[in-house]
Design an enzyme around this catalytic site. Sequence first.
Site, PDB file in Angstrom:
ATOM      1  N   THR A  26       0.710  -1.114   0.009  1.00  0.00           N
ATOM      2  CA  THR A  26       0.016   0.205   0.046  1.00  0.00           C
ATOM      3  C   THR A  26       0.886   1.376   0.073  1.00  0.00           C
ATOM      4  O   THR A  26       2.033   1.020   0.615  1.00  0.00           O
ATOM      5  CB  THR A  26      -0.944  -0.005   1.309  1.00  0.00           C
ATOM      6  OG1 THR A  26      -1.940  -1.022   1.096  1.00  0.00           O
ATOM      7  CG2 THR A  26      -1.441   1.361   1.382  1.00  0.00           C
TER       8      THR A  26
ATOM      9  N   VAL B  98     -14.055  -3.291   2.129  1.00  0.00           N
ATOM     10  CA  VAL B  98     -13.295  -2.194   2.093  1.00  0.00           C
ATOM     11  C   VAL B  98     -12.310  -1.955   3.083  1.00  0.00           C
ATOM     12  O   VAL B  98     -12.919  -2.498   4.175  1.00  0.00           O
ATOM     13  CB  VAL B  98     -14.264  -0.855   2.121  1.00  0.00           C
ATOM     14  CG1 VAL B  98     -13.657   0.300   2.047  1.00  0.00           C
ATOM     15  CG2 VAL B  98     -15.045  -0.888   0.738  1.00  0.00           C
ATOM     16  N   GLY B  99     -11.132  -1.739   3.092  1.00  0.00           N
ATOM     17  CA  GLY B  99     -10.053  -1.647   3.993  1.00  0.00           C
ATOM     18  C   GLY B  99     -10.192  -0.021   4.619  1.00  0.00           C
ATOM     19  O   GLY B  99     -10.904   0.670   4.535  1.00  0.00           O
ATOM     20  N   ASP B 100      -9.229   0.018   5.427  1.00  0.00           N
ATOM     21  CA  ASP B 100      -8.868   1.328   6.155  1.00  0.00           C
ATOM     22  C   ASP B 100      -8.507   2.528   5.391  1.00  0.00           C
ATOM     23  O   ASP B 100      -8.715   3.430   5.759  1.00  0.00           O
ATOM     24  CB  ASP B 100      -7.768   1.161   7.240  1.00  0.00           C
ATOM     25  CG  ASP B 100      -6.417   0.793   6.890  1.00  0.00           C
ATOM     26  OD1 ASP B 100      -6.411   0.039   5.847  1.00  0.00           O
ATOM     27  OD2 ASP B 100      -5.205   1.390   7.270  1.00  0.00           O
TER      28      ASP B 100
ATOM     29  N   THR C 133      -0.602   1.722   6.755  1.00  0.00           N
ATOM     30  CA  THR C 133      -0.730   0.690   5.898  1.00  0.00           C
ATOM     31  C   THR C 133      -0.646  -0.731   7.058  1.00  0.00           C
ATOM     32  O   THR C 133      -0.171  -0.404   8.135  1.00  0.00           O
ATOM     33  CB  THR C 133       0.590   0.426   5.005  1.00  0.00           C
ATOM     34  OG1 THR C 133       0.723  -0.892   4.424  1.00  0.00           O
ATOM     35  CG2 THR C 133       1.820   0.604   5.890  1.00  0.00           C
TER      36      THR C 133
ATOM     37  N   THR D 253      -3.162  -4.323   8.352  1.00  0.00           N
ATOM     38  CA  THR D 253      -4.433  -5.207   8.301  1.00  0.00           C
ATOM     39  C   THR D 253      -5.502  -4.042   8.476  1.00  0.00           C
ATOM     40  O   THR D 253      -5.670  -3.766   9.784  1.00  0.00           O
ATOM     41  CB  THR D 253      -4.439  -6.385   9.281  1.00  0.00           C
ATOM     42  OG1 THR D 253      -3.717  -5.980  10.543  1.00  0.00           O
ATOM     43  CG2 THR D 253      -3.463  -7.403   8.561  1.00  0.00           C
ATOM     44  N   GLY D 254      -6.034  -3.653   7.443  1.00  0.00           N
ATOM     45  CA  GLY D 254      -6.871  -2.513   7.738  1.00  0.00           C
ATOM     46  C   GLY D 254      -8.218  -2.737   8.466  1.00  0.00           C
ATOM     47  O   GLY D 254      -8.670  -1.585   9.417  1.00  0.00           O
TER      48      GLY D 254
END
Length: 323
Positions: free
Chosen positions: A187, A216-218, A238, A240-241
């Site tokens: 990322t 959808v991640g962070d 960056t 694990t969202g």
Amino acid sequence: MKRWIWWAFTVWIWGACRTPVPQAFSETSAPLFGVVIHGGAGTIRDLPPRVEEAYRKALNRARDSAYEVLARGGSAVDAVETAIRLMEDDPLFNAGRGSVRDAYGEVRMDASIMDGRTLNAGAVANVRFIRHPISAARLVMDSCRHVCLTCEGAEQFARERGLEMMSPDYFDTGALEMPEGFTKYGTVGCVALDKDGNLAAGTSTGGLSGKKYGRVGDSPVIGAGTYADNRTCAVSATGTGEYFIRTAAAHRVSALMAYAGKSLDEALRASIDSVGTLGGDGGFIGIDRRGRVSWYFNTAGMFRAYRLSDGRQKTAMYGLEQD
Ligand code: ASP
């Protein structure tokens, strides 16, 4: 007698004029400006020299391009967009062209950007085809009353605004084979402080490899993966969202500085510790309103670089103990 008083007065005026007047700080010293970027955190250790060199070059190029924008008097927002666009074009990173594939074999990207001066923000989530998701996020911020657009709607918005759209085979080139055991995080993010004292932050990603169900991640969540506030700092995450969302990790950094009087360094550590306590991993880059930079991560490594107007600069990728 009168002449004597007149003479004394003249000497006093002459002396007063010669006494140096202290200069205001802002008149005598140039304001500090600078940029910090990351290219993802993960199991980054002992990379083959060829791979290490490729990352170093890519990081320096993105960082220096953003720095040039700032040096020319450009805004922090422009600098952030410039650096991230370059990394989105580079297959080394999990963003834009190099985005990983989801469980259905597709590239689905997330990005966000935030202006610390106005607290304006823009984001796109779960988008395909857009060459530069960070520019789509910027357009949402600048010319749309919403903060986050998703999926086909975001793609339509980008198309209507004239952003470059690519065919699916443009993405995920697999150009550089990775060593065994190397998890591609990658990322990308950038934070900047410009000459006017304005902060900005941005993040762009292909998300977690093999993600399902429109996850959808962070990265596109303001306050989780990205945050900027001129009163405190600008940060980009960056990792694990899900854990960064659950702990409102990016906003937590700013809040710890604003309400608990923590330094940027202390606040980044505390926020990553909260992520770690829940079982998450990853890292942050940050810059505060005075141009102090910091990074922190609980993974083996994180691709990262900074450059400040006082000449300090650094590019690194392995553990913090090597700093
Ligand atoms: N934070 C990103 C996500 O969860 C992934 C990463 O940073 O590698 O989507």
